[in-house]
Motif scaffolding. Structure first.
Motif, PDB file in Angstrom:
ATOM      1  N   ARG A  51       0.810  -1.210   0.000  1.00  0.00           N
ATOM      2  CA  ARG A  51       0.000   0.000   0.000  1.00  0.00           C
ATOM      3  C   ARG A  51       0.839   1.254   0.000  1.00  0.00           C
ATOM      4  O   ARG A  51       0.600   2.196  -0.746  1.00  0.00           O
ATOM      5  N   PRO A  96     -14.349  -1.008   9.856  1.00  0.00           N
ATOM      6  CA  PRO A  96     -13.515  -1.353   8.689  1.00  0.00           C
ATOM      7  C   PRO A  96     -14.054  -0.713   7.414  1.00  0.00           C
ATOM      8  O   PRO A  96     -15.255  -0.750   7.131  1.00  0.00           O
ATOM      9  N   ILE A  97     -13.164  -0.119   6.663  1.00  0.00           N
ATOM     10  CA  ILE A  97     -13.560   0.690   5.509  1.00  0.00           C
ATOM     11  C   ILE A  97     -13.897  -0.196   4.325  1.00  0.00           C
ATOM     12  O   ILE A  97     -13.095  -1.030   3.898  1.00  0.00           O
ATOM     13  N   ARG A  98     -15.117   0.014   3.779  1.00  0.00           N
ATOM     14  CA  ARG A  98     -15.609  -0.802   2.681  1.00  0.00           C
ATOM     15  C   ARG A  98     -16.096   0.034   1.497  1.00  0.00           C
ATOM     16  O   ARG A  98     -16.278  -0.499   0.408  1.00  0.00           O
ATOM     17  N   VAL A 131      -6.649   5.715  -2.017  1.00  0.00           N
ATOM     18  CA  VAL A 131      -7.528   5.289  -0.924  1.00  0.00           C
ATOM     19  C   VAL A 131      -8.025   3.872  -1.152  1.00  0.00           C
ATOM     20  O   VAL A 131      -8.012   3.027  -0.241  1.00  0.00           O
ATOM     21  N   CYS A 132      -8.459   3.591  -2.380  1.00  0.00           N
ATOM     22  CA  CYS A 132      -9.004   2.260  -2.669  1.00  0.00           C
ATOM     23  C   CYS A 132      -7.936   1.183  -2.573  1.00  0.00           C
ATOM     24  O   CYS A 132      -8.207   0.065  -2.113  1.00  0.00           O
ATOM     25  N   TYR A 153      -5.143   1.382  -0.658  1.00  0.00           N
ATOM     26  CA  TYR A 153      -4.728   1.274   0.745  1.00  0.00           C
ATOM     27  C   TYR A 153      -5.726   0.469   1.563  1.00  0.00           C
ATOM     28  O   TYR A 153      -5.347  -0.341   2.411  1.00  0.00           O
ATOM     29  N   TYR A 154      -7.026   0.683   1.310  1.00  0.00           N
ATOM     30  CA  TYR A 154      -8.055   0.012   2.103  1.00  0.00           C
ATOM     31  C   TYR A 154      -8.705  -1.170   1.373  1.00  0.00           C
ATOM     32  O   TYR A 154      -9.695  -1.715   1.852  1.00  0.00           O
ATOM     33  N   SER A 155      -8.151  -1.549   0.239  1.00  0.00           N
ATOM     34  CA  SER A 155      -8.665  -2.694  -0.536  1.00  0.00           C
ATOM     35  C   SER A 155     -10.153  -2.537  -0.848  1.00  0.00           C
ATOM     36  O   SER A 155     -10.946  -3.468  -0.707  1.00  0.00           O
TER      37      SER A 155
END
Length: 237
Positions: free
Chosen positions: A4, A92-94, A195-196, A198-200
């Protein structure tokens, strides 16, 4: 698997909503009436409550640093503290959601002091609604500079009933009237990718505000919506 932080370095991230209309004394026709009231905080243990940070003039104490180099910190613009008592920890970021400010008072300048003042205006408007802080996690100004909004440690307030695990990115302007600047579009593309990664978060979970089921809003404005759809489609190709 892409590292990341390596991705962010390669991408060179140094800089990455509307809603129905509502009157506000200092924010004429802000596009925020479709956004939620701040949700009631989750129940907290006594130990967790003791760790709730206090505000200092220099920074938000105990706030997680931004993982994205070059993002201007909250301390560079904020003229007041968050109210942590009405804020929830981020889950958790989705998802990622893109917004515009939708204000009638159009912003055409690009100076840093002017941009900082505009962002604090958002904070003042959001706090007047009883929210804990500015509702968005990032703001992209007219020069394409990216600013930290609400710290990513905390759940935002930007899509009604859809804030859990959802990063809010505001692109400064009213894009029912204005066009996003080339610098804003370039920063939005770069920052969304960072961002996408880093947070998958897959591109299938990146939305504009108007695309959420049940959202009754023009956000992020027709002129940005067209560009956003093209941007997202190119990343899915």
């Amino acid at each position: 698997m892409i590292d990341r932080r390596a991705f962010i370095a390669v991408a060179g991230v140094v800089s990455l909503a509307g809603c129905s209309t509502a009157q506000h004394a200092s924010l004429p026709k802000a596009d925020w009436s479709g956004a939620p009231t701040e949700p009631a905080p989750h129940a907290m243990t006594a130990a967790a409550a003791e760790t709730k940070p206090a505000f200092s003039n220099a920074s938000v104490v105990n706030a997680a640093p931004s993982p994205f180099p070059g993002v201007q910190p909250r301390a560079a613009w904020a003229q007041g503290p968050p109210d942590f008592s009405v804020m929830n920890p981020m889950l958790p970021i989705r998802y990622v959601t893109v917004h515009h400010d939708g204000l009638d008072r159009l912003e055409t300048g690009t100076s840093r002091p002017e941009m900082a003042s505009r962002i604090d205006l958002y904070r003042v408007g959001h706090r007047s609604k009883g929210w804990g802080d500015i509702g968005y996690h990032f703001v992209i100004d007219r020069a394409g500079v990216i600013w930290e909004g609400r710290n990513l440690k905390w759940q935002g307030a930007h899509v009604k009933d859809r804030n859990e695990g959802n990063i809010g990115i505001l692109v400064m302007g009213n894009f029912e009237i204005q066009q996003p600047t080339p610098a804003q579009l370039a920063s939005l593309r770069t920052h969304l990718r960072a961002v996408c990664t880093y947070y998958s978060v897959p591109s299938t979970r990146v939305f504009s505000h108007r695309e959420w089921p049940g959202a009754q809003t023009l956000c992020p404005g027709e002129n940005l919506q067209r560009q956003f759809v093209k941007l997202r489609s190119s990343d899915r190709a």
